[in-house]
Design a protein around this motif. Structure first.
Motif, PDB file in Angstrom:
ATOM      1  N   TRP A 183       0.808  -1.222   0.000  1.00 26.99           N
ATOM      2  CA  TRP A 183       0.000   0.000   0.000  1.00 26.99           C
ATOM      3  C   TRP A 183       0.841   1.270   0.000  1.00 26.99           C
ATOM      4  CZ3 TRP A 183      -4.691  -1.236   3.722  1.00 26.99           C
ATOM      5  CH2 TRP A 183      -5.575  -2.089   3.030  1.00 26.99           C
ATOM      6  N   ASP A 184       2.019   1.233   0.596  1.00 33.10           N
ATOM      7  CA  ASP A 184       2.867   2.429   0.548  1.00 33.10           C
ATOM      8  C   ASP A 184       3.222   2.770  -0.903  1.00 33.10           C
ATOM      9  OD1 ASP A 184       2.830   2.778   3.265  1.00 33.10           O
ATOM     10  OD2 ASP A 184       4.724   1.738   3.630  1.00 33.10           O
ATOM     11  N   GLU A 185       3.567   1.753  -1.678  1.00 35.25           N
ATOM     12  CA  GLU A 185       3.868   1.978  -3.096  1.00 35.25           C
ATOM     13  C   GLU A 185       2.606   2.370  -3.851  1.00 35.25           C
ATOM     14  OE1 GLU A 185       5.843   2.140  -6.791  1.00 35.25           O
ATOM     15  OE2 GLU A 185       6.558   2.207  -4.714  1.00 35.25           O
ATOM     16  N   LEU A 186       1.465   1.801  -3.472  1.00 32.71           N
ATOM     17  CA  LEU A 186       0.198   2.150  -4.113  1.00 32.71           C
ATOM     18  C   LEU A 186      -0.107   3.635  -3.931  1.00 32.71           C
ATOM     19  CD1 LEU A 186      -2.450   1.400  -5.547  1.00 32.71           C
ATOM     20  CD2 LEU A 186      -3.392   0.763  -3.313  1.00 32.71           C
ATOM     21  N   LYS A 187       0.140   4.162  -2.726  1.00 34.32           N
ATOM     22  CA  LYS A 187      -0.108   5.587  -2.468  1.00 34.32           C
ATOM     23  C   LYS A 187       0.784   6.469  -3.335  1.00 34.32           C
ATOM     24  CE  LYS A 187      -1.541   4.652   2.288  1.00 34.32           C
ATOM     25  NZ  LYS A 187      -1.212   4.795   3.724  1.00 34.32           N
ATOM     26  N   VAL A 188       2.022   6.029  -3.540  1.00 38.27           N
ATOM     27  CA  VAL A 188       2.923   6.780  -4.420  1.00 38.27           C
ATOM     28  C   VAL A 188       2.376   6.812  -5.842  1.00 38.27           C
ATOM     29  CG1 VAL A 188       5.229   6.810  -5.454  1.00 38.27           C
ATOM     30  CG2 VAL A 188       4.957   6.306  -3.017  1.00 38.27           C
ATOM     31  N   ARG A 189       1.879   5.675  -6.296  1.00 32.47           N
ATOM     32  CA  ARG A 189       1.335   5.597  -7.656  1.00 32.47           C
ATOM     33  C   ARG A 189       0.046   6.412  -7.803  1.00 32.47           C
ATOM     34  NH1 ARG A 189       4.964   3.970 -11.426  1.00 32.47           N
ATOM     35  NH2 ARG A 189       6.046   2.055 -10.787  1.00 32.47           N
ATOM     36  N   ILE A 190      -0.775   6.435  -6.751  1.00 34.42           N
ATOM     37  CA  ILE A 190      -1.996   7.248  -6.807  1.00 34.42           C
ATOM     38  C   ILE A 190      -1.629   8.721  -6.923  1.00 34.42           C
ATOM     39  CG2 ILE A 190      -4.100   7.933  -5.594  1.00 34.42           C
ATOM     40  CD1 ILE A 190      -4.017   5.177  -4.200  1.00 34.42           C
ATOM     41  N   ARG A 191      -0.642   9.146  -6.130  1.00 36.80           N
ATOM     42  CA  ARG A 191      -0.185  10.539  -6.222  1.00 36.80           C
ATOM     43  C   ARG A 191       0.306  10.841  -7.635  1.00 36.80           C
ATOM     44  NH1 ARG A 191       3.592  14.968  -3.869  1.00 36.80           N
ATOM     45  NH2 ARG A 191       4.827  15.301  -5.745  1.00 36.80           N
ATOM     46  N   GLN A 192       1.059   9.914  -8.224  1.00 41.79           N
ATOM     47  CA  GLN A 192       1.533  10.118  -9.592  1.00 41.79           C
ATOM     48  C   GLN A 192       0.367  10.350 -10.541  1.00 41.79           C
ATOM     49  OE1 GLN A 192       3.962   6.775 -10.662  1.00 41.79           O
ATOM     50  NE2 GLN A 192       5.800   7.580  -9.659  1.00 41.79           N
TER      51      GLN A 192
ATOM     52  N   LYS B 223      -9.748   3.345   3.955  1.00 41.91           N
ATOM     53  CA  LYS B 223      -9.453   2.003   3.444  1.00 41.91           C
ATOM     54  C   LYS B 223      -7.954   1.709   3.445  1.00 41.91           C
ATOM     55  CE  LYS B 223     -12.003   0.429   0.099  1.00 41.91           C
ATOM     56  NZ  LYS B 223     -12.557  -0.879   0.580  1.00 41.91           N
ATOM     57  N   LEU B 224      -7.127   2.717   3.136  1.00 42.96           N
ATOM     58  CA  LEU B 224      -5.678   2.524   3.049  1.00 42.96           C
ATOM     59  C   LEU B 224      -4.948   2.993   4.304  1.00 42.96           C
ATOM     60  CD1 LEU B 224      -4.954   3.591  -0.660  1.00 42.96           C
ATOM     61  CD2 LEU B 224      -5.383   1.298   0.264  1.00 42.96           C
ATOM     62  N   ASN B 225      -5.673   3.147   5.387  1.00 40.43           N
ATOM     63  CA  ASN B 225      -5.068   3.544   6.673  1.00 40.43           C
ATOM     64  C   ASN B 225      -4.384   4.904   6.592  1.00 40.43           C
ATOM     65  OD1 ASN B 225      -5.864   1.031   7.790  1.00 40.43           O
ATOM     66  ND2 ASN B 225      -3.986   0.066   7.024  1.00 40.43           N
ATOM     67  N   GLY B 226      -5.019   5.832   5.914  1.00 42.94           N
ATOM     68  CA  GLY B 226      -4.507   7.196   5.850  1.00 42.94           C
ATOM     69  C   GLY B 226      -3.840   7.524   4.529  1.00 42.94           C
ATOM     70  N   LEU B 227      -4.110   8.731   4.032  1.00 41.57           N
ATOM     71  CA  LEU B 227      -3.488   9.233   2.808  1.00 41.57           C
ATOM     72  C   LEU B 227      -2.619  10.439   3.141  1.00 41.57           C
ATOM     73  CD1 LEU B 227      -6.540   9.153   0.323  1.00 41.57           C
ATOM     74  CD2 LEU B 227      -4.717   7.447   0.536  1.00 41.57           C
ATOM     75  N   PRO B 228      -1.530  10.624   2.421  1.00 43.75           N
ATOM     76  CA  PRO B 228      -0.661  11.791   2.665  1.00 43.75           C
ATOM     77  C   PRO B 228      -1.260  13.048   2.039  1.00 43.75           C
ATOM     78  CG  PRO B 228       0.255  10.439   0.913  1.00 43.75           C
ATOM     79  CD  PRO B 228      -0.957   9.708   1.414  1.00 43.75           C
ATOM     80  N   TRP B 229      -2.277  13.603   2.693  1.00 45.24           N
ATOM     81  CA  TRP B 229      -3.036  14.705   2.122  1.00 45.24           C
ATOM     82  C   TRP B 229      -2.154  15.903   1.768  1.00 45.24           C
ATOM     83  CZ3 TRP B 229      -7.948  13.983   0.658  1.00 45.24           C
ATOM     84  CH2 TRP B 229      -8.660  12.946   1.233  1.00 45.24           C
TER      85      TRP B 229
END
Length: 539
Positions: free
Chosen positions: A319-328, A451-457
């Protein structure tokens, strides 16, 4: 589907293939719409076609489109399966979907008249509307088989993408546009004959509908040989509906189709209200194409490569990598959509004149379409950003959340349509959709945060805020340059308008490029780095 992949293509490589193919398709689509505007303007045939196309287009865009639910479900399921499992799975899904969509085509043909009444009740209130309805009913009957074709197209696109084939699905809409252009060219052959306006309208409506059906048929036929060659399914009836992969595909496909269908229901809602405003349906379509041409290219570049990546990162450990990809995905959306929106708003009127104003499309039509184009341009970022977030939910195996939010959006869109059409007319219908997309995207992000235990808003919002401010400056620059050029050179003449647009747009883009370089975004630096390494390779 690791053994299905012929080669491990980079994200940039896939995006390049999709961009080139989609660009060709969108340019041909723009030429098609220019030909349609020249032939029919915002008159009865154009209005009728837009109402008749609502339901066939609903199926073609919803089920047969790239990034549609059929495409997304197939990619999500097939990407995780071994090659020997795929052909029986695809053949079974095709049998099931084909049977359902054949029934839908028959019902569309039999009940064309009452369906047009449901889509556009306002047509029965004026003489212009009654003529429009008669043409629309006949067009709908002609285009009824598109429901069946759309399901086959969507499944084929998903299979080809899962097999690492991106060119053909992205370029296939070109053939659809080409078929319509050929049909309109044939219609032009009767212009020299003694044909009344009424007869020309009827004949034009028929030719346009047959051309559209032929285009959908071509879209399907050109993908069949590639699918057969890949060994991932043939045109074979298979009724193994209890196969596990079939259940998973249907489980994703059902809610995803309904969720995406909610968006199309919003389109229907807009046309429902538009039917009470003569020429509004045609104006919505012409303006929408000017937005969808660049938006479609960019959305395919962003969504097509990212969906398989999101799917591979669905495990909580990733999920950490998933968050990076979502930001991209979101930052790339902002980099492309925000300045484009600003430029379209600033240059809307001359853009409409350059693209459409000829023959049946006059200056009055340009004014109508310009106001609608500005409304569409306002919402480009949230339109694509919402789609990026929805794909994350699909990758996580959760199609229920987008579906539930979409149901609420139907009622919200109808309410906003009712309120805003009274104040703004046809542009109010578009602004209602913008409002719905803003609320929908915000809601989805809040759910995803849990769902992802927090997003880096903060790390997500800071670059988007900077890009928004930079885009505002870009739009003001474009408007100022255009205004100055018009004071010196005037506003009439195709080549003069084109030159003014080009200069104003180039200056605005230069301003945005300068701002972008100062923001020092990681996504931009990665792309620039790849380009530099590519050109620095020894020959």
């Amino acid at each position: 589907m690791s053994d299905v992949k012929k080669s491990a293509r980079s994200l940039a490589g896939i995006a390049g293939i999709v961009a080139a193919a989609t660009l060709l398709s969108k340019v041909m689509g723009l030429l098609r719409q220019q030909a349609l505007a020249a032939a029919f303007g915002v008159g009865v045939v154009a209005d009728a076609y837009n109402y008749a196309y609502v339901i066939p287009g609903f199926f073609l865009i919803l089920l047969g489109g790239i990034n549609g639910p059929f495409h997304s479900a197939i990619v999500s399921v097939v990407s995780r399966r071994q090659r020997e499992e795929i052909a029986p799975l695809i053949e079974t899904v095709t049998t099931l979907v084909g049977g359902v969509m054949l029934l839908a085509s028959l019902l569309m043909f039999l009940f064309a008249d009452p369906l047009i009444d449901v889509v556009a009740p306002g047509l029965s209130q004026t003489e212009f509307g009654l003529q429009t309805k008669a043409i629309a009913v006949e067009q709908l009957r002609i285009m009824a088989p598109m429901a069946l074709l759309s399901g086959l197209i969507g499944i084929g696109f998903g299979v080809l993408n899962a097999d690492d084939q991106y060119w053909l699905p992205s370029v296939s809409p070109l053939f659809s546009s080409l078929a319509v252009l050929v049909a309109l060219g044939a219609l032009a052959g009767v212009l020299g004959e003694d044909v009344t306006a009424a007869r020309y309208a009827v004949l034009g409506g028929q030719v346009l509908a047959w051309g559209t059906l032929a285009g959908a048929l071509l879209q399907w036929l050109i993908q069949v040989p590639a699918q057969w060659k890949s060994g991932l399914g043939r045109l074979r009836l298979r009724f193994d509906f209890n196969r596990p992969g079939v259940r998973e595909t249907v489980r994703l496909m059902g809610p995803a189709t309904l969720a995406s269908g909610m968006m199309q229901i919003n389109v229907y809602t807009d046309l429902f209200f538009a039917s009470f405003i003569p020429q509004a349906a045609a104006a919505l379509t012409y303006a929408n194409l000017l937005v969808q041409t660049p938006l479609g290219i960019i959305s395919n570049v962003i969504l097509v490569p990212f969906l398989p990546i999101f799917s591979r990162l669905a495990d909580p450990a990733d999920w950490d990598e998933l968050k990076v990809r979502i930001r991209q995905g979101l930052v790339m959306t902002a980099i492309t959509m925000l300045p484009l929106s600003a430029i379209l708003i600033a240059l809307a009127h001359p853009i409409v004149r350059v693209v459409y104003e000829r023959y049946a499309f006059d200056q009055e039509a340009s004014q109508i379409v310009t106001s609608v184009l500005i409304a569409y341009a306002i919402g480009m970022f949230v339109y694509l950003g919402r789609d990026v977030v929805v794909r994350v939910f699909y990758a996580l195996g959760d199609s229920d959340t987008p579906f539930r939010i979409s149901i609420v959006n139907i009622f919200l869109n109808a309410l906003l349509d009712f309120l805003l059409i009274q104040r703004f007319g046809a542009p109010g219908l578009v602004l209602a959709t913008v409002g719905v997309n803003v609320i929908s995207m915000t809601w989805l992000l809040v759910v995803l945060d849990r769902k992802l235990n927090g997003l880096p808003w903060r790390s997500w919002s800071q670059p988007i805020i900077g890009l928004t401010l930079g885009s505002l400056l870009t739009g003001l620059t474009c408007w100022g340059v255009l205004w100055g050029l018009q004071q010196v050179w005037g506003t009439e003449g195709f080549f003069l308008q084109l030159l003014q647009l080009s200069l104003a747009g180039l200056v605005g883009l230069s301003v945005f490029a300068g701002i972008l370089s100062q923001l020092r975004l990681a996504e931009v630096e990665q792309i620039v780095g790849r380009i530099r390494r590519k050109f620095q390779r020894p020959g």
